[in-house]
Write a protein that holds these residues in place. Structure first.
Motif, PDB file in Angstrom:
ATOM      1  N   SER A  42      65.099  75.226  60.354  1.00 17.00           N
ATOM      2  CA  SER A  42      65.800  75.300  59.114  1.00 17.00           C
ATOM      3  C   SER A  42      66.197  74.235  58.407  1.00 17.00           C
ATOM      4  CB  SER A  42      67.130  76.323  59.589  1.00 17.00           C
ATOM      5  OG  SER A  42      67.943  75.407  60.517  1.00 17.00           O
ATOM      6  N   ALA A  43      66.179  73.135  58.839  1.00 20.35           N
ATOM      7  CA  ALA A  43      66.727  71.781  58.247  1.00 20.35           C
ATOM      8  C   ALA A  43      65.216  71.568  57.329  1.00 20.35           C
ATOM      9  CB  ALA A  43      66.996  70.800  59.134  1.00 20.35           C
ATOM     10  N   ARG A  44      64.288  71.684  58.000  1.00 15.90           N
ATOM     11  CA  ARG A  44      63.146  71.367  57.505  1.00 15.90           C
ATOM     12  C   ARG A  44      62.842  72.183  55.991  1.00 15.90           C
ATOM     13  NH1 ARG A  44      58.945  68.933  60.097  1.00 15.90           N
ATOM     14  NH2 ARG A  44      59.176  68.439  62.468  1.00 15.90           N
ATOM     15  N   LEU A  45      63.453  73.309  55.938  1.00 16.03           N
ATOM     16  CA  LEU A  45      63.264  74.282  54.750  1.00 16.03           C
ATOM     17  C   LEU A  45      64.372  73.706  53.546  1.00 16.03           C
ATOM     18  CD1 LEU A  45      62.710  77.821  56.456  1.00 16.03           C
ATOM     19  CD2 LEU A  45      61.096  76.193  55.567  1.00 16.03           C
ATOM     20  N   ALA A  46      65.541  73.197  54.115  1.00 16.94           N
ATOM     21  CA  ALA A  46      66.694  72.844  53.202  1.00 16.94           C
ATOM     22  C   ALA A  46      66.541  71.394  52.929  1.00 16.94           C
ATOM     23  CB  ALA A  46      67.943  73.282  53.887  1.00 16.94           C
ATOM     24  N   TYR A  47      65.777  70.895  53.534  1.00 18.80           N
ATOM     25  CA  TYR A  47      65.960  69.144  53.242  1.00 18.80           C
ATOM     26  C   TYR A  47      64.461  68.549  53.028  1.00 18.80           C
ATOM     27  CZ  TYR A  47      70.870  69.718  54.655  1.00 18.80           C
ATOM     28  OH  TYR A  47      72.080  70.029  54.419  1.00 18.80           O
ATOM     29  N   ASP A  48      64.545  67.236  52.230  1.00 16.31           N
ATOM     30  CA  ASP A  48      63.039  66.872  51.936  1.00 16.31           C
ATOM     31  C   ASP A  48      62.940  65.783  53.093  1.00 16.31           C
ATOM     32  OD1 ASP A  48      62.636  68.224  49.697  1.00 16.31           O
ATOM     33  OD2 ASP A  48      64.271  66.687  48.544  1.00 16.31           O
ATOM     34  N   ALA A  49      64.094  65.267  53.646  1.00 15.18           N
ATOM     35  CA  ALA A  49      64.099  64.262  54.741  1.00 15.18           C
ATOM     36  C   ALA A  49      65.166  64.388  55.764  1.00 15.18           C
ATOM     37  CB  ALA A  49      63.961  62.860  54.308  1.00 15.18           C
ATOM     38  N   ILE A  50      64.772  64.459  57.052  1.00 18.03           N
ATOM     39  CA  ILE A  50      65.930  64.458  58.131  1.00 18.03           C
ATOM     40  C   ILE A  50      65.619  63.173  58.923  1.00 18.03           C
ATOM     41  CG2 ILE A  50      66.743  65.709  60.205  1.00 18.03           C
ATOM     42  CD1 ILE A  50      64.428  67.494  57.872  1.00 18.03           C
ATOM     43  N   VAL A  51      67.096  62.540  59.271  1.00 14.81           N
ATOM     44  CA  VAL A  51      66.698  61.208  59.799  1.00 14.81           C
ATOM     45  C   VAL A  51      67.924  61.455  61.211  1.00 14.81           C
ATOM     46  CG1 VAL A  51      66.167  59.510  58.282  1.00 14.81           C
ATOM     47  CG2 VAL A  51      68.306  59.981  58.156  1.00 14.81           C
ATOM     48  N   ILE A  52      67.574  61.050  62.453  1.00 11.69           N
ATOM     49  CA  ILE A  52      68.361  61.563  63.549  1.00 11.69           C
ATOM     50  C   ILE A  52      68.641  60.122  64.263  1.00 11.69           C
ATOM     51  CG2 ILE A  52      68.562  62.927  65.524  1.00 11.69           C
ATOM     52  CD1 ILE A  52      66.216  64.765  64.415  1.00 11.69           C
ATOM     53  N   ASP A  53      69.916  60.029  64.293  1.00  8.30           N
ATOM     54  CA  ASP A  53      70.453  59.006  65.073  1.00  8.30           C
ATOM     55  C   ASP A  53      70.226  59.357  66.594  1.00  8.30           C
ATOM     56  OD1 ASP A  53      71.699  56.713  66.087  1.00  8.30           O
ATOM     57  OD2 ASP A  53      73.493  57.328  65.335  1.00  8.30           O
ATOM     58  N   CYS A  54      69.448  58.718  67.366  1.00  3.77           N
ATOM     59  CA  CYS A  54      69.222  58.878  68.753  1.00  3.77           C
ATOM     60  C   CYS A  54      69.618  58.095  69.643  1.00  3.77           C
ATOM     61  CB  CYS A  54      67.626  59.229  69.132  1.00  3.77           C
ATOM     62  SG  CYS A  54      67.128  60.330  68.071  1.00  3.77           S
ATOM     63  N   PRO A  55      70.108  58.264  70.872  1.00  2.00           N
ATOM     64  CA  PRO A  55      70.790  57.458  71.950  1.00  2.00           C
ATOM     65  C   PRO A  55      69.639  56.495  72.100  1.00  2.00           C
ATOM     66  CG  PRO A  55      71.024  59.582  72.606  1.00  2.00           C
ATOM     67  CD  PRO A  55      70.239  59.583  71.675  1.00  2.00           C
ATOM     68  N   PRO A  56      70.029  55.228  72.872  1.00  2.00           N
ATOM     69  CA  PRO A  56      68.978  54.106  73.195  1.00  2.00           C
ATOM     70  C   PRO A  56      68.167  54.486  74.376  1.00  2.00           C
ATOM     71  CG  PRO A  56      71.526  53.253  73.416  1.00  2.00           C
ATOM     72  CD  PRO A  56      71.381  54.740  73.086  1.00  2.00           C
TER      73      PRO A  56
END
Length: 511
Positions: free
Chosen positions: A424-438
């Motif tokens: 759903s985020a792909r449809l609503a946003y142009d870019a998604i950046v995810i802060d992941c654990p080490p």
């Protein structure tokens, strides 16, 4: 253009390696040098003043005459007198006259040397006062001359007595041979008596020692300079030893050798005040930090040219503290400053920090945990945040974050709810950046990579070690994950080699 830029750089030359060592360990080298110089200066100032004065004695060769030292060889004679000058027989009368307890103490304060090709003996003495040094040098020189005169007188007196005894034994003898022998003895006796009565020119005091105007020791300035030079060499040795046992990655070439993936950009080191929200970049201003994230945004845009829907990026690092959360926040702002709708998603549920960069400490009511649990919708949980430098109407950053931890995030991140959220985020946003654990602490980054369009690694100079980078690389190889690129953080100086606006771009990715 091929993205594979991970081949190791050529080995550094010795000079370049030395310059790099000095630059990295400049503080250590400087501190050691200054401390050594200060120690040398302090010790010099604590020492008592010492004065040195020199008397000079000329040796005149008397030839091979009876009693001559050296047998007619001036160099040998001078060397002999140098050795005799510090014997007990010479120094014994000097000690009480100079107020010194023993001849050994006199010997420690006196040095006798020879001047080459000049037949000169230099008698140097050291004392705590100028006059004391001069008097001691003159006393030793005079004692040597007196000892030689006494020794010569004893030699000639003994010779005269021997000749007189031999002549007395021939008294009354009338044979021609005995008469001739007696005549020869009379001649020798007369010569010996004449030599005894004549002044001795063999040793002459030609330069009396004078009281020096200043001490020869200590010399604080000289000692401080010597200490500084010695400290520099000591500091270099300690720096080399420290480098030898320091396993951290210090240079860009070391990062490229450890991580064989494209370089997306270099983020300069910034000095913060401990508050994360001060590390956000203002993209309305010209700065090296803003330029760095613009370059990263450009490079990621080039990577997406062949895939129109390549817009979801997972950002991680090998170890905590490398700046992955800061990279996530600033990259989200960089996308938004270009007019994109961006979702910044905090998926590090062990130690959430992304919300702190937007000044939302304690203000997050619902986040990723609540969305995946079905307690709230994405549209309600994702809240718009103020992104410095985002001036376009279209560009914005929505934050889906957490301010509490979750004990088993893997269960949530590999659920169908997570898949639906990103769809759903792909449809609503142009870019998604995810802060992941080490990578080396949890497996969530590897799980999220399979749901995103690529993994971006953040590597901080002077923080991650060779061993940690190797372990992270092996984990990614085992999981068959190939990161799209590496962001190098903590670069000292200007991260852009050609001033502001210099982009380190790469071409299309080859899948």
């Amino acid at each position: 253009m091929d993205l594979n830029t991970g081949s190791p750089l050529a080995p550094q030359s010795d000079l370049r390696g030395f310059v790099t060592l000095v630059r990295r360990q400049a503080v250590l080298i400087g501190v050691v040098a200054v401390l050594t110089a200060a120690l040398s200066l302090g010790l010099s100032l604590l020492q008592a003043d010492k004065y040195r004065s020199t008397a000079r004695v000329l040796y005149t060769d008397p030839g091979a005459a009876s009693g001559a030292i050296g047998g007619g060889d001036p160099a040998r004679a001078v060397d002999t007198f140098v050795r005799l000058a510090t014997t007990d027989d010479v120094l014994e009368p000097v000690a009480p006259a100079a107020g010194i307890a023993t001849t050994d103490e006199v010997r420690k304060r006196v040095e006798v040397t020879a001047t080459a090709n000049a037949n000169l003996l230099n008698v140097s003495a050291v004392a705590s006062s100028p006059t004391g040094a001069a008097n001691l040098a003159n006393a030793v020189a005079s004692a040597l001359i007196s000892w030689r005169n006494d020794n010569r007188e004893q030699q000639f007196s003994a010779r005269i007595a021997s000749l007189a005894q031999q002549l007395a034994a021939l008294a009354g003898k009338t044979s021609p041979s005995e008469t001739a022998a007696a005549s020869d003895l009379r001649t020798q006796l007369a010569e010996a008596r004449a030599q005894l009565e004549a002044p001795d020119p063999e040793l002459t005091l030609v330069n009396q020692a004078a009281a020096p105007s200043r001490p020869f020791s200590p010399r604080p300035t000289r000692n401080a300079i010597i200490g500084l030079i010695a400290g520099l060499f000591l500091g270099l040795g300690l720096a080399a030893l420290r480098e030898r046992f320091d396993r951290r990655l210090h240079g860009l070439d070391e990062i490229e050798q450890a991580y064989p993936w494209p370089l997306l950009g270099m983020v300069p080191a910034v000095s913060g005040n401990g508050r994360r929200n001060t590390n956000l970049v203002d993209f309305t201003r010209i700065s090296a930090l803003a330029d760095a994230y613009r370059n990263i945004r450009t490079n990621l845009g080039l990577l997406s040219l062949d895939l129109a829907d390549r817009k979801v990026w997972a950002i991680s690092s090998a170890m905590p503290g490398e700046g992955k959360s800061a990279a996530t926040a600033n990259l989200a702002n960089a996308f938004a400053s270009a007019g994109l709708r961006v979702l910044a998603l905090s998926a590090d549920l062990h130690r959430p920090a992304l919300h702190e960069y937007y000044g939302l400490n304690g203000k997050v009511r619902a986040g990723l945990i609540e969305v995946l649990a079905g307690e709230v919708k994405v549209a309600d949980a994702a809240r718009p945040v103020d992104a410095p430098g985002v001036t376009t109407r279209k560009g914005r950053v929505d934050l889906l974050a957490n301010d509490r931890i979750f004990t088993d995030p893997a269960v949530l991140l590999q659920s169908s709810a997570m898949v639906d959220l990103l769809a759903s985020a792909r449809l609503a946003y142009d870019a998604i950046v995810i802060d992941c654990p080490p990578l080396l602490h949890t497996a969530e980054a590897s799980l999220l990579d399979r749901l995103t369009d690529g993994l971006i690694l953040v590597a901080r100079l002077d923080h991650i070690t060779h061993h940690e980078a190797l372990r992270a690389t092996r984990i990614l190889e085992t999981m068959q994950i190939k990161p799209v690129g590496v962001i190098v953080a903590g670069v000292k100086g200007d991260a852009n080699a050609y001033g502001y606006g210099q982009a380190h771009t790469y071409g299309h990715a080859k899948d």
